[in-house]
Scaffold this motif. Structure first.
Motif, PDB file in Angstrom:
ATOM      1  N   LEU A   1      95.514  16.664 117.386  1.00 44.03           N
ATOM      2  CA  LEU A   1      95.905  15.593 118.294  1.00 44.03           C
ATOM      3  C   LEU A   1      96.374  14.422 117.453  1.00 44.03           C
ATOM      4  N   ASP A   2      97.585  13.937 117.730  1.00 40.69           N
ATOM      5  CA  ASP A   2      98.196  12.853 116.963  1.00 40.69           C
ATOM      6  C   ASP A   2      98.061  11.528 117.703  1.00 40.69           C
ATOM      7  N   VAL A   3      97.806  10.476 116.941  1.00 42.06           N
ATOM      8  CA  VAL A   3      97.802   9.114 117.464  1.00 42.06           C
ATOM      9  C   VAL A   3      98.693   8.280 116.557  1.00 42.06           C
ATOM     10  N   LEU A   4      99.680   7.606 117.139  1.00 41.20           N
ATOM     11  CA  LEU A   4     100.574   6.757 116.367  1.00 41.20           C
ATOM     12  C   LEU A   4     100.099   5.310 116.430  1.00 41.20           C
ATOM     13  N   VAL A   5     100.054   4.662 115.278  1.00 39.90           N
ATOM     14  CA  VAL A   5      99.761   3.229 115.183  1.00 39.90           C
ATOM     15  C   VAL A   5     100.789   2.611 114.247  1.00 39.90           C
ATOM     16  N   LEU A   6     100.913   1.305 114.293  1.00 40.35           N
ATOM     17  CA  LEU A   6     101.862   0.627 113.422  1.00 40.35           C
ATOM     18  C   LEU A   6     101.216   0.325 112.071  1.00 40.35           C
ATOM     19  N   ARG A   7     101.975   0.537 111.018  1.00 41.81           N
ATOM     20  CA  ARG A   7     101.436   0.320 109.676  1.00 41.81           C
ATOM     21  C   ARG A   7     100.890  -1.099 109.510  1.00 41.81           C
ATOM     22  N   ARG A   8     101.546  -2.057 110.113  1.00 41.55           N
ATOM     23  CA  ARG A   8     101.100  -3.436 109.932  1.00 41.55           C
ATOM     24  C   ARG A   8      99.711  -3.678 110.527  1.00 41.55           C
ATOM     25  N   ASP A   9      99.244  -2.752 111.376  1.00 36.57           N
ATOM     26  CA  ASP A   9      97.915  -2.872 111.971  1.00 36.57           C
ATOM     27  C   ASP A   9      96.873  -2.028 111.248  1.00 36.57           C
ATOM     28  N   GLN A  10      97.228  -1.464 110.088  1.00 39.20           N
ATOM     29  CA  GLN A  10      96.334  -0.493 109.464  1.00 39.20           C
ATOM     30  C   GLN A  10      94.966  -1.075 109.121  1.00 39.20           C
ATOM     31  N   THR A  11      94.895  -2.344 108.730  1.00 36.68           N
ATOM     32  CA  THR A  11      93.593  -2.943 108.424  1.00 36.68           C
ATOM     33  C   THR A  11      92.716  -2.987 109.670  1.00 36.68           C
ATOM     34  N   LEU A  12      93.309  -3.334 110.791  1.00 36.29           N
ATOM     35  CA  LEU A  12      92.576  -3.335 112.046  1.00 36.29           C
ATOM     36  C   LEU A  12      92.122  -1.927 112.410  1.00 36.29           C
ATOM     37  N   VAL A  13      93.001  -0.951 112.213  1.00 32.89           N
ATOM     38  CA  VAL A  13      92.674   0.433 112.535  1.00 32.89           C
ATOM     39  C   VAL A  13      91.529   0.926 111.646  1.00 32.89           C
ATOM     40  N   ARG A  14      91.633   0.640 110.334  1.00 36.13           N
ATOM     41  CA  ARG A  14      90.597   1.100 109.394  1.00 36.13           C
ATOM     42  C   ARG A  14      89.246   0.495 109.740  1.00 36.13           C
TER      43      ARG A  14
ATOM     44  N   GLY B   1      89.142  -1.350 103.092  1.00 31.91           N
ATOM     45  CA  GLY B   1      89.865  -2.405 102.401  1.00 31.91           C
ATOM     46  C   GLY B   1      91.134  -1.957 101.703  1.00 31.91           C
ATOM     47  N   GLU B   2      91.360  -0.639 101.610  1.00 26.00           N
ATOM     48  CA  GLU B   2      92.563  -0.132 100.940  1.00 26.00           C
ATOM     49  C   GLU B   2      93.773  -0.239 101.866  1.00 26.00           C
ATOM     50  N   VAL B   3      94.851  -0.787 101.332  1.00 23.39           N
ATOM     51  CA  VAL B   3      96.105  -0.879 102.082  1.00 23.39           C
ATOM     52  C   VAL B   3      97.002   0.275 101.657  1.00 23.39           C
ATOM     53  N   LEU B   4      97.350   1.117 102.602  1.00 26.16           N
ATOM     54  CA  LEU B   4      98.179   2.283 102.307  1.00 26.16           C
ATOM     55  C   LEU B   4      99.644   1.870 102.181  1.00 26.16           C
ATOM     56  N   GLN B   5     100.270   2.336 101.120  1.00 26.37           N
ATOM     57  CA  GLN B   5     101.665   2.018 100.860  1.00 26.37           C
ATOM     58  C   GLN B   5     102.584   2.813 101.793  1.00 26.37           C
ATOM     59  N   PRO B   6     103.848   2.394 101.928  1.00 25.29           N
ATOM     60  CA  PRO B   6     104.754   3.040 102.880  1.00 25.29           C
ATOM     61  C   PRO B   6     104.934   4.541 102.692  1.00 25.29           C
TER      62      PRO B   6
ATOM     63  N   THR C   1     109.496  -7.480 116.631  1.00 25.80           N
ATOM     64  CA  THR C   1     109.209  -6.817 117.904  1.00 25.80           C
ATOM     65  C   THR C   1     109.801  -5.411 117.969  1.00 25.80           C
ATOM     66  N   GLN C   2     110.327  -4.905 116.831  1.00 18.60           N
ATOM     67  CA  GLN C   2     111.013  -3.624 116.814  1.00 18.60           C
ATOM     68  C   GLN C   2     110.210  -2.551 116.067  1.00 18.60           C
ATOM     69  N   TRP C   3     110.075  -1.379 116.684  1.00 15.62           N
ATOM     70  CA  TRP C   3     109.645  -0.191 115.956  1.00 15.62           C
ATOM     71  C   TRP C   3     110.812   0.286 115.110  1.00 15.62           C
ATOM     72  N   VAL C   4     110.538   0.719 113.880  1.00 14.73           N
ATOM     73  CA  VAL C   4     111.578   1.164 112.962  1.00 14.73           C
ATOM     74  C   VAL C   4     111.216   2.568 112.461  1.00 14.73           C
ATOM     75  N   SER C   5     112.117   3.505 112.641  1.00 19.31           N
ATOM     76  CA  SER C   5     111.852   4.866 112.186  1.00 19.31           C
ATOM     77  C   SER C   5     111.746   4.905 110.669  1.00 19.31           C
ATOM     78  N   ARG C   6     110.686   5.528 110.154  1.00 18.68           N
ATOM     79  CA  ARG C   6     110.569   5.667 108.702  1.00 18.68           C
ATOM     80  C   ARG C   6     111.536   6.723 108.179  1.00 18.68           C
TER      81      ARG C   6
END
Length: 207
Positions: free
Chosen positions: A50-63, A88-93, A120-125
């Motif tokens: 099961l996949d859950v998508l989150v925005l990278r900029r929110d990764q600290t909140l997610v962790r 506390g680790e920030v994952l690189q792109p 305000t834009q999602w950007v495809s990696r």
């Protein structure tokens, strides 16, 4: 990555994930095949994860939100290797795939996908030219579960289409309105210009 070497998967149900993330202070969406099922309103096939998508900029909140879970990042992605995602680790792109289980002895049950955003834009990696307003990235099911809009999920599935992706496409295609079909066709043309889905998405005048 192989379940044989990294441990078994028993995916959460979307409603269970919604309960886990009910108090989250960041946006999240059910992704993958379950997102398609939430769009069509019924089950289509078995699921291995099961996949859950989150925005990278929110990764600290997610962790922090999943601090009690056992979290491992695929590093490098797609090579069958996992390592702990340390507090506390920030994952690189280059790192965008996180395996999650409730305890170290539990099976894997959620796969987090980190995706990009600018303002305000999602950007495809995969192709930064492909964008979409974040507030149009998902929808909400009748039971209140957020999930990726089907045209966005089909974009993810278009790069390396498998039999299950074709099943999902056929199931959800009748639900796509003209703007959704046009967006998906334009996005697919960027990554797979000759994709067979294009002929099903576009009117004759636009092919």
């Amino acid at each position: 990555m192989s379940e044989d070497t990294l441990g078994p998967w028993v995916p959460e149900r979307p409603e269970d994930v919604a309960e886990v993330f009910a108090q989250a202070d960041f946006p999240w969406w059910i992704a993958g095949g379950y997102a398609i099922e939430l769009a069509v309103g019924h089950e289509l096939r078995p699921h291995s994860d099961l996949d859950v998508l989150v925005l990278r900029r929110d990764q600290t909140l997610v962790r922090g939100f999943l601090a009690d879970w056992d979290l491992y990042v695929a590093d490098p992605p797609g090579q069958g290797k996992l390592r702990p995602w340390h507090p506390g680790e920030v994952l690189q792109p280059s790192l965008h795939d996180v395996w999650c289980r409730r305890t170290p002895k539990a099976p894997w049950s959620v796969q987090l996908m980190l995706d990009e955003a600018e303002g305000t834009q999602w950007v495809s990696r995969r192709a930064p030219a492909i964008r979409r307003p974040i507030d149009q990235l998902g929808r909400t099911s009748e039971t209140g579960i957020p999930y990726l809009a089907p045209e966005v999920q089909l974009f993810y599935k278009a790069k390396a289409t498998r039999e299950k992706d074709a099943t999902d496409f056929e199931a959800v295609l009748p639900l796509l309105d003209a703007p959704a079909r046009a967006w998906l066709a334009d996005a697919i043309r960027v990554i797979v210009p000759g994709h067979p889905w294009l002929g099903r998405l576009l009117p004759v005048s636009r092919r």
